[in-house]
Design a protein around this motif. Structure first.
Motif, PDB file in Angstrom:
ATOM      1  N   PHE A  66       0.835  -1.203   0.000  1.00  0.00           N
ATOM      2  CA  PHE A  66       0.000   0.000   0.000  1.00  0.00           C
ATOM      3  C   PHE A  66       0.869   1.251   0.000  1.00  0.00           C
ATOM      4  CE2 PHE A  66      -2.493   3.245   2.322  1.00  0.00           C
ATOM      5  CZ  PHE A  66      -3.535   3.391   1.423  1.00  0.00           C
ATOM      6  N   TYR A  67       1.908   1.284   0.828  1.00  0.00           N
ATOM      7  CA  TYR A  67       2.784   2.456   0.884  1.00  0.00           C
ATOM      8  C   TYR A  67       3.565   2.629  -0.418  1.00  0.00           C
ATOM      9  CZ  TYR A  67       1.492   2.392   5.761  1.00  0.00           C
ATOM     10  OH  TYR A  67       0.778   2.386   6.933  1.00  0.00           O
ATOM     11  N   TYR A  68       3.882   1.535  -1.073  1.00  0.00           N
ATOM     12  CA  TYR A  68       4.504   1.633  -2.396  1.00  0.00           C
ATOM     13  C   TYR A  68       3.527   2.285  -3.387  1.00  0.00           C
ATOM     14  CZ  TYR A  68       5.733   0.146  -7.100  1.00  0.00           C
ATOM     15  OH  TYR A  68       5.977   0.135  -8.454  1.00  0.00           O
ATOM     16  N   ARG A  69       2.270   1.907  -3.338  1.00  0.00           N
ATOM     17  CA  ARG A  69       1.268   2.449  -4.260  1.00  0.00           C
ATOM     18  C   ARG A  69       1.016   3.943  -4.019  1.00  0.00           C
ATOM     19  NH1 ARG A  69       1.697  -1.069  -8.089  1.00  0.00           N
ATOM     20  NH2 ARG A  69       1.016  -3.146  -7.528  1.00  0.00           N
ATOM     21  N   ILE A  70       1.080   4.385  -2.766  1.00  0.00           N
ATOM     22  CA  ILE A  70       0.774   5.793  -2.467  1.00  0.00           C
ATOM     23  C   ILE A  70       2.053   6.612  -2.272  1.00  0.00           C
ATOM     24  CG2 ILE A  70      -1.475   5.198  -1.473  1.00  0.00           C
ATOM     25  CD1 ILE A  70      -0.200   5.802   1.319  1.00  0.00           C
ATOM     26  N   ARG A  71       3.143   6.180  -2.864  1.00  0.00           N
ATOM     27  CA  ARG A  71       4.447   6.809  -2.632  1.00  0.00           C
ATOM     28  C   ARG A  71       4.472   8.297  -2.977  1.00  0.00           C
ATOM     29  NH1 ARG A  71       4.318   3.339  -6.616  1.00  0.00           N
ATOM     30  NH2 ARG A  71       5.011   3.894  -8.706  1.00  0.00           N
ATOM     31  N   GLU A  72       3.631   8.773  -3.890  1.00  0.00           N
ATOM     32  CA  GLU A  72       3.599  10.202  -4.225  1.00  0.00           C
ATOM     33  C   GLU A  72       2.892  11.028  -3.149  1.00  0.00           C
ATOM     34  OE1 GLU A  72       2.065   8.068  -6.693  1.00  0.00           O
ATOM     35  OE2 GLU A  72       3.921   7.779  -7.814  1.00  0.00           O
ATOM     36  N   ARG A  73       2.109  10.384  -2.336  1.00  0.00           N
ATOM     37  CA  ARG A  73       1.343  11.066  -1.275  1.00  0.00           C
ATOM     38  C   ARG A  73       2.182  11.107   0.000  1.00  0.00           C
ATOM     39  NH1 ARG A  73      -4.269  12.415  -2.395  1.00  0.00           N
ATOM     40  NH2 ARG A  73      -4.786  11.307  -4.290  1.00  0.00           N
ATOM     41  N   LYS A  74       3.207  11.923  -0.003  1.00  0.00           N
ATOM     42  CA  LYS A  74       4.207  11.928   1.070  1.00  0.00           C
ATOM     43  C   LYS A  74       3.587  12.133   2.455  1.00  0.00           C
ATOM     44  CE  LYS A  74       7.953  12.199  -1.759  1.00  0.00           C
ATOM     45  NZ  LYS A  74       8.083  10.953  -2.417  1.00  0.00           N
ATOM     46  N   MET A  75       2.794  13.175   2.634  1.00  0.00           N
ATOM     47  CA  MET A  75       2.229  13.471   3.956  1.00  0.00           C
ATOM     48  C   MET A  75       1.236  12.390   4.380  1.00  0.00           C
ATOM     49  SD  MET A  75       2.268  15.185   6.621  1.00  0.00           S
ATOM     50  CE  MET A  75       2.974  16.778   6.418  1.00  0.00           C
ATOM     51  N   GLY A  76       0.386  11.959   3.474  1.00  0.00           N
ATOM     52  CA  GLY A  76      -0.567  10.905   3.799  1.00  0.00           C
ATOM     53  C   GLY A  76       0.127   9.615   4.189  1.00  0.00           C
ATOM     54  N   LYS A  77       1.199   9.308   3.498  1.00  0.00           N
ATOM     55  CA  LYS A  77       1.971   8.104   3.794  1.00  0.00           C
ATOM     56  C   LYS A  77       2.568   8.184   5.198  1.00  0.00           C
ATOM     57  CE  LYS A  77       5.917   5.636   1.857  1.00  0.00           C
ATOM     58  NZ  LYS A  77       6.849   5.594   0.743  1.00  0.00           N
ATOM     59  N   VAL A  78       3.091   9.343   5.570  1.00  0.00           N
ATOM     60  CA  VAL A  78       3.667   9.532   6.912  1.00  0.00           C
ATOM     61  C   VAL A  78       2.603   9.327   7.979  1.00  0.00           C
ATOM     62  CG1 VAL A  78       4.660  11.254   8.486  1.00  0.00           C
ATOM     63  CG2 VAL A  78       5.560  11.015   6.166  1.00  0.00           C
ATOM     64  N   ILE A  79       1.420   9.902   7.761  1.00  0.00           N
ATOM     65  CA  ILE A  79       0.338   9.770   8.744  1.00  0.00           C
ATOM     66  C   ILE A  79      -0.107   8.314   8.859  1.00  0.00           C
ATOM     67  CG2 ILE A  79      -2.065  10.397   9.243  1.00  0.00           C
ATOM     68  CD1 ILE A  79      -1.372  13.156   7.944  1.00  0.00           C
ATOM     69  N   CYS A  80      -0.281   7.650   7.723  1.00  0.00           N
ATOM     70  CA  CYS A  80      -0.695   6.241   7.736  1.00  0.00           C
ATOM     71  C   CYS A  80       0.309   5.384   8.512  1.00  0.00           C
ATOM     72  CB  CYS A  80      -0.816   5.696   6.318  1.00  0.00           C
ATOM     73  SG  CYS A  80      -2.248   6.256   5.414  1.00  0.00           S
ATOM     74  N   ARG A  81       1.592   5.634   8.288  1.00  0.00           N
ATOM     75  CA  ARG A  81       2.640   4.817   8.904  1.00  0.00           C
ATOM     76  C   ARG A  81       2.668   4.955  10.425  1.00  0.00           C
ATOM     77  NH1 ARG A  81       7.246   3.624   4.942  1.00  0.00           N
ATOM     78  NH2 ARG A  81       8.497   3.485   6.825  1.00  0.00           N
ATOM     79  N   ILE A  82       2.143   6.062  10.953  1.00  0.00           N
ATOM     80  CA  ILE A  82       2.085   6.226  12.414  1.00  0.00           C
ATOM     81  C   ILE A  82       1.133   5.191  13.009  1.00  0.00           C
ATOM     82  CG2 ILE A  82       1.286   7.753  14.263  1.00  0.00           C
ATOM     83  CD1 ILE A  82       2.268  10.113  12.444  1.00  0.00           C
ATOM     84  N   PHE A  83      -0.031   5.015  12.390  1.00  0.00           N
ATOM     85  CA  PHE A  83      -1.048   4.118  12.922  1.00  0.00           C
ATOM     86  C   PHE A  83      -0.922   2.684  12.416  1.00  0.00           C
ATOM     87  CE2 PHE A  83      -2.935   8.399  12.938  1.00  0.00           C
ATOM     88  CZ  PHE A  83      -3.105   8.522  14.317  1.00  0.00           C
ATOM     89  N   LEU A  84      -0.314   2.514  11.249  1.00  0.00           N
ATOM     90  CA  LEU A  84      -0.147   1.195  10.641  1.00  0.00           C
ATOM     91  C   LEU A  84       1.300   1.063  10.166  1.00  0.00           C
ATOM     92  CD1 LEU A  84      -3.405   1.322   8.536  1.00  0.00           C
ATOM     93  CD2 LEU A  84      -3.021  -0.196  10.465  1.00  0.00           C
ATOM     94  N   PRO A  85       2.221   0.769  11.074  1.00  0.00           N
ATOM     95  CA  PRO A  85       3.630   0.710  10.669  1.00  0.00           C
ATOM     96  C   PRO A  85       3.874  -0.400   9.653  1.00  0.00           C
ATOM     97  CG  PRO A  85       3.361   0.008  12.957  1.00  0.00           C
ATOM     98  CD  PRO A  85       2.027   0.473  12.485  1.00  0.00           C
ATOM     99  N   PRO A  86       4.764  -0.125   8.686  1.00  0.00           N
ATOM    100  CA  PRO A  86       5.072  -1.149   7.686  1.00  0.00           C
ATOM    101  C   PRO A  86       5.880  -2.286   8.306  1.00  0.00           C
ATOM    102  CG  PRO A  86       6.529   0.718   7.426  1.00  0.00           C
ATOM    103  CD  PRO A  86       5.539   1.088   8.491  1.00  0.00           C
ATOM    104  N   LEU A  87       5.962  -3.375   7.592  1.00  0.00           N
ATOM    105  CA  LEU A  87       6.766  -4.510   8.024  1.00  0.00           C
ATOM    106  C   LEU A  87       8.214  -4.201   7.666  1.00  0.00           C
ATOM    107  CD1 LEU A  87       6.569  -7.419   9.169  1.00  0.00           C
ATOM    108  CD2 LEU A  87       6.436  -8.207   6.823  1.00  0.00           C
TER     109      LEU A  87
END
Length: 194
Positions: A66-87
């Motif tokens: 998912f984070y690979y797919r949204i890689r252009e959405r820098k701020m959204g990706k940072v926020i998502c990673r706070i609540f759903l950390p990547p493996l």
């Protein structure tokens, strides 16, 4: 009600940022194709927000996709990673990969030049740079066709082409072109036709 579905509803706030991105992202079709690869294992019959949330909550390696797919959405990706950390065991996903990517178990590096639909990568796989292609010196990473299935601890490197409907066996070391509709095994690699 299924216990996992109940837990997902209770933890739904963790996926709020991902839901907002998903609703407006240009890669939504690719994300849906990625989710589709997990449908057999989840309580949903088709891709969509609920199936995406389930995958994000219960398949940690899917988060990396998912984070690979949204890689252009820098701020959204940072926020998502706070609540759903990547493996952290999925070291890197790069290149141009079409929808239907599936990563099982982690501990892998996925850096093709390009990959078609429905690429499956299992644990310990390394895909990356190597000797340039004989036709194009700038091509130093593999190019994969559609429906490629890579088993545990395989290594694929260099400017090579992997055809459609190919299986790469566990522990195989692949550094030469592979035609469509075959299986590759061993080190050094051997091609077995279907």
């Amino acid at each position: 009600m299924n216990r996992k579905v109940l837990m997902q509803r209770l933890m739904g706030w963790r996926t709020l940022a991902a839901d907002l991105i998903y609703a407006h992202d240009l890669h939504r079709g690719e994300i849906d194709a990625d989710v589709e690869r997990y449908l057999e294992e989840i309580p949903y019959q088709e891709p969509g927000k609920k199936a995406l949330n389930y995958c994000l909550l219960y398949f940690k390696s899917f988060r990396n996709i998912f984070y690979y797919r949204i890689r252009e959405r820098k701020m959204g990706k940072v926020i998502c990673r706070i609540f759903l950390p990547p493996l952290s065991a999925v070291e890197l996903i790069g290149g141009r990969i079409e929808g239907g990517l599936r990563v099982d178990h982690g501990y892998c590096v996925i850096r093709p030049h390009a990959a078609g639909r429905n690429l499956t990568v299992r644990n310990g796989v390394t895909i990356g740079k190597g000797r340039p292609s004989s036709e194009d010196a700038s091509l130093i990473q593999p190019v994969f066709g559609d429906n490629v299935d890579i088993y545990a601890n395989a290594v694929i490197f260099g400017g090579i082409h992997i055809g459609n409907n190919v299986k790469i066996g566990a522990g195989a070391v692949v550094n030469k072109d592979v035609p469509d509709d075959c299986t590759v095994v061993g080190n050094p690699m051997r091609i077995i036709k279907h």
